[in-house]
Scaffold this motif. Sequence first.
Motif, PDB file in Angstrom:
ATOM      1  N   THR A 127       0.963  -1.271   0.126  1.00 31.59           N
ATOM      2  CA  THR A 127      -0.027  -0.145   0.088  1.00 31.59           C
ATOM      3  C   THR A 127       0.996   1.286  -0.126  1.00 31.59           C
ATOM      4  O   THR A 127       1.741   1.258   0.712  1.00 31.59           O
ATOM      5  CB  THR A 127      -0.858  -0.014   1.199  1.00 31.59           C
ATOM      6  OG1 THR A 127      -0.212  -0.014   2.415  1.00 31.59           O
ATOM      7  CG2 THR A 127      -1.881  -1.085   1.212  1.00 31.59           C
ATOM      8  N   GLY A 128       0.622   2.096  -0.951  1.00 25.45           N
ATOM      9  CA  GLY A 128       1.296   3.143  -0.999  1.00 25.45           C
ATOM     10  C   GLY A 128       2.360   3.002  -2.245  1.00 25.45           C
ATOM     11  O   GLY A 128       2.191   1.987  -3.047  1.00 25.45           O
ATOM     12  N   PHE A 139       4.990   7.446  -0.396  1.00 25.26           N
ATOM     13  CA  PHE A 139       3.985   7.506   0.709  1.00 25.26           C
ATOM     14  C   PHE A 139       3.628   6.106   1.161  1.00 25.26           C
ATOM     15  O   PHE A 139       3.863   5.159   0.214  1.00 25.26           O
ATOM     16  CB  PHE A 139       2.655   8.440   0.243  1.00 25.26           C
ATOM     17  CG  PHE A 139       2.041   7.647  -0.935  1.00 25.26           C
ATOM     18  CD1 PHE A 139       0.815   7.024  -0.571  1.00 25.26           C
ATOM     19  CD2 PHE A 139       2.395   7.914  -2.183  1.00 25.26           C
ATOM     20  CE1 PHE A 139       0.132   6.462  -1.854  1.00 25.26           C
ATOM     21  CE2 PHE A 139       1.716   7.401  -3.280  1.00 25.26           C
ATOM     22  CZ  PHE A 139       0.749   6.676  -3.050  1.00 25.26           C
ATOM     23  N   TRP A 140       3.256   5.850   2.132  1.00 26.22           N
ATOM     24  CA  TRP A 140       3.001   4.688   3.002  1.00 26.22           C
ATOM     25  C   TRP A 140       2.075   4.843   3.932  1.00 26.22           C
ATOM     26  O   TRP A 140       1.925   5.895   4.515  1.00 26.22           O
ATOM     27  CB  TRP A 140       4.321   3.963   3.228  1.00 26.22           C
ATOM     28  CG  TRP A 140       5.300   4.810   4.133  1.00 26.22           C
ATOM     29  CD1 TRP A 140       4.960   4.848   5.709  1.00 26.22           C
ATOM     30  CD2 TRP A 140       6.103   5.774   3.885  1.00 26.22           C
ATOM     31  NE1 TRP A 140       5.931   5.822   6.110  1.00 26.22           N
ATOM     32  CE2 TRP A 140       6.584   6.139   5.099  1.00 26.22           C
ATOM     33  CE3 TRP A 140       6.454   6.223   2.681  1.00 26.22           C
ATOM     34  CZ2 TRP A 140       7.570   7.257   5.062  1.00 26.22           C
ATOM     35  CZ3 TRP A 140       7.364   7.147   2.628  1.00 26.22           C
ATOM     36  CH2 TRP A 140       7.918   7.740   4.060  1.00 26.22           C
ATOM     37  N   GLU A 141       1.491   3.757   4.559  1.00 28.65           N
ATOM     38  CA  GLU A 141       0.511   3.503   5.640  1.00 28.65           C
ATOM     39  C   GLU A 141       1.058   3.733   6.863  1.00 28.65           C
ATOM     40  O   GLU A 141       2.254   3.046   7.184  1.00 28.65           O
ATOM     41  CB  GLU A 141      -0.488   2.263   5.503  1.00 28.65           C
ATOM     42  CG  GLU A 141      -1.452   2.564   4.663  1.00 28.65           C
ATOM     43  CD  GLU A 141      -2.513   1.263   4.593  1.00 28.65           C
ATOM     44  OE1 GLU A 141      -3.693   1.372   4.230  1.00 28.65           O
ATOM     45  OE2 GLU A 141      -1.964   0.252   4.886  1.00 28.65           O
ATOM     46  N   TRP A 192      -1.724   8.203   5.467  1.00 28.96           N
ATOM     47  CA  TRP A 192      -0.381   8.185   4.424  1.00 28.96           C
ATOM     48  C   TRP A 192       0.531   8.864   5.199  1.00 28.96           C
ATOM     49  O   TRP A 192       0.329  10.110   5.715  1.00 28.96           O
ATOM     50  CB  TRP A 192      -0.768   8.834   3.306  1.00 28.96           C
ATOM     51  CG  TRP A 192      -1.611   7.930   2.475  1.00 28.96           C
ATOM     52  CD1 TRP A 192      -2.682   8.292   1.612  1.00 28.96           C
ATOM     53  CD2 TRP A 192      -1.631   6.664   1.982  1.00 28.96           C
ATOM     54  NE1 TRP A 192      -3.263   7.345   0.913  1.00 28.96           N
ATOM     55  CE2 TRP A 192      -2.509   6.257   0.952  1.00 28.96           C
ATOM     56  CE3 TRP A 192      -0.517   5.419   2.122  1.00 28.96           C
ATOM     57  CZ2 TRP A 192      -2.729   4.988   0.188  1.00 28.96           C
ATOM     58  CZ3 TRP A 192      -0.824   4.312   1.450  1.00 28.96           C
ATOM     59  CH2 TRP A 192      -1.929   4.099   0.564  1.00 28.96           C
ATOM     60  N   THR A 213       4.484  10.608   4.424  1.00 32.74           N
ATOM     61  CA  THR A 213       5.342  10.707   3.198  1.00 32.74           C
ATOM     62  C   THR A 213       6.680  11.040   3.899  1.00 32.74           C
ATOM     63  O   THR A 213       6.946  11.642   4.847  1.00 32.74           O
ATOM     64  CB  THR A 213       4.890  11.714   2.287  1.00 32.74           C
ATOM     65  OG1 THR A 213       5.735  11.866   1.193  1.00 32.74           O
ATOM     66  CG2 THR A 213       4.699  13.046   2.882  1.00 32.74           C
ATOM     67  N   ALA A 251      -0.826  10.050  -3.678  1.00 28.52           N
ATOM     68  CA  ALA A 251      -1.829   9.746  -2.725  1.00 28.52           C
ATOM     69  C   ALA A 251      -3.073  10.350  -2.662  1.00 28.52           C
ATOM     70  O   ALA A 251      -4.008   9.323  -2.428  1.00 28.52           O
ATOM     71  CB  ALA A 251      -0.887  10.266  -1.320  1.00 28.52           C
ATOM     72  N   GLU A 306      -4.836   7.539  -4.979  1.00 25.53           N
ATOM     73  CA  GLU A 306      -5.069   6.490  -4.275  1.00 25.53           C
ATOM     74  C   GLU A 306      -6.359   6.179  -3.772  1.00 25.53           C
ATOM     75  O   GLU A 306      -7.041   5.280  -3.762  1.00 25.53           O
ATOM     76  CB  GLU A 306      -4.178   6.191  -3.188  1.00 25.53           C
ATOM     77  CG  GLU A 306      -2.977   5.245  -3.295  1.00 25.53           C
ATOM     78  CD  GLU A 306      -2.850   4.133  -4.022  1.00 25.53           C
ATOM     79  OE1 GLU A 306      -3.307   2.979  -3.523  1.00 25.53           O
ATOM     80  OE2 GLU A 306      -2.325   3.951  -5.123  1.00 25.53           O
ATOM     81  N   HIS A 322      -6.810   7.082   1.749  1.00 31.15           N
ATOM     82  CA  HIS A 322      -6.668   7.876   3.059  1.00 31.15           C
ATOM     83  C   HIS A 322      -7.137   9.152   2.887  1.00 31.15           C
ATOM     84  O   HIS A 322      -6.875   9.739   2.062  1.00 31.15           O
ATOM     85  CB  HIS A 322      -5.523   7.565   3.875  1.00 31.15           C
ATOM     86  CG  HIS A 322      -5.197   6.033   4.133  1.00 31.15           C
ATOM     87  ND1 HIS A 322      -6.113   5.319   4.923  1.00 31.15           N
ATOM     88  CD2 HIS A 322      -4.269   5.283   3.824  1.00 31.15           C
ATOM     89  CE1 HIS A 322      -5.663   4.249   5.008  1.00 31.15           C
ATOM     90  NE2 HIS A 322      -4.471   4.041   4.369  1.00 31.15           N
ATOM     91  N   LEU A 330      -2.539  12.807   4.443  1.00 30.68           N
ATOM     92  CA  LEU A 330      -1.018  12.718   4.019  1.00 30.68           C
ATOM     93  C   LEU A 330      -0.116  13.311   5.192  1.00 30.68           C
ATOM     94  O   LEU A 330      -0.564  14.691   5.005  1.00 30.68           O
ATOM     95  CB  LEU A 330      -0.621  12.890   2.833  1.00 30.68           C
ATOM     96  CG  LEU A 330       0.634  12.778   2.380  1.00 30.68           C
ATOM     97  CD1 LEU A 330       1.294  11.334   2.278  1.00 30.68           C
ATOM     98  CD2 LEU A 330       1.052  13.319   1.143  1.00 30.68           C
TER      99      LEU A 330
END
Length: 175
Positions: free
Chosen positions: A55-56, A75-77, A86, A88, A113, A116, A119, A122
């Motif tokens: 994810t991301g 970017f990631w959870e 998210w 970053t 993001a 996507e 969420h 960010l």
Amino acid sequence: MDAEKAEGVRLVPWAEGDFWLLERNNSPEMTEHLGGPESEEKLAGRHRRYVELATGQMYRVTLADGGETVGSVGFWERKWRDGTVWETGWGVLPEFQGRGLAALAARAVVEAARAEGRHRYLHAFPSVEHLASNSVCRRAGFMLLGQVDFEYPKGHWITSNDWRVDLAGDGDRAP
């Protein structure tokens, strides 16, 4: 800034061949606000996570004209407060710093993001002492929520600024 008008960036999804960029970003100068350089083993693990991110997305940042690699962004959870957001982060190689490229990359990752659709928020958590990264957040349209104690890397606590963009609209964006 004139450099921002003259230069643009492109985000290229992280790939197997991008390990060299992690090595370049692993210098004492580049990791000063991140707890210092990592071992080769930790870098290899980070590279695997970047390649296999479920994810991301992690990216290599390149100049739009010419394709020269200037850094990384992604970017990631992250579990944050009472939910999932998210997160970053970015790094621009020393020879490309001071040209507005990190802010351009941060703006581009905001859009990635947002696309996507997963969420609403960010966040970026630069150390309060990392003036350049805090400036990037401001220039990329993040809103400063305040200071927080933040663990990065694991076992290393720092005082960070919590910057946020509302991906559902422009409600959080700075003017």
